[in-house]
Enzyme design. Structure first.
Site, mmCIF file in Angstrom:
data_model
loop_
_atom_site.group_PDB
_atom_site.id
_atom_site.type_symbol
_atom_site.label_atom_id
_atom_site.label_comp_id
_atom_site.label_asym_id
_atom_site.label_seq_id
_atom_site.Cartn_x
_atom_site.Cartn_y
_atom_site.Cartn_z
ATOM 1 N NE ARG A 176 23.948 61.589 44.908
ATOM 2 C CZ ARG A 176 25.263 61.155 45.360
ATOM 3 N NH1 ARG A 176 26.086 60.429 44.662
ATOM 4 N NH2 ARG A 176 25.624 61.662 46.442
ATOM 5 C CB CYS A 177 23.990 67.710 39.640
ATOM 6 S SG CYS A 177 24.719 69.316 39.235
#
Length: 119
Positions: free
Chosen positions: A9-10
């Protein structure tokens, strides 16, 4: 073997994975991607990772996460053992991504930091 401790998600973590696969890993070494939020570190593993990274322990922590303040990790007198326990119990506190190669490690913030592992 190259190991990337990754949070999909980063954006920095995704960019680091891309940089390793397209630019840095010219020898096509095997790459293991570990989603550390799904497979958290033990305290012993964190200590070993910290030894590879070098520098202050807090450098491998996300001090801007809400958990950091909630757990009181910004207070005076917090020991390294308490910090290790906090990261083990709350893996969101681990800085990301971290790339390990040939007994060395680097935090991919910015992603270009990991290029030094391939020199």
């Amino acid at each position: 073997m190259i190991t990337i401790y990754h949070n999909p998600r980063c954006s920095k973590s995704r960019a680091t994975c891309e940089l390793v696969s397209t630019t840095c890993n010219t020898a096509n070494e095997p790459v293991e991607i570990v989603e550390y939020l799904k497979t958290p570190f033990t305290v012993e593993q964190l200590k070993a990772l910290h030894a590879l990274l070098g520098g202050p322990l807090r450098d491998m922590m996300r001090t801007n996460e809400a958990e950091y303040a909630t757990l009181g990790l910004d207070a005076d007198g917090v020991t390294d053992d308490q910090l290790y326990e906090a990261i083990a119990g709350h893996p969101i506190l681990l800085q990301r991504p971290i790339v390990v190669r040939n007994g060395r490690a680097a935090i991919g913030r910015p992603p270009e930091n990991v290029a030094a592992l391939f020199d």
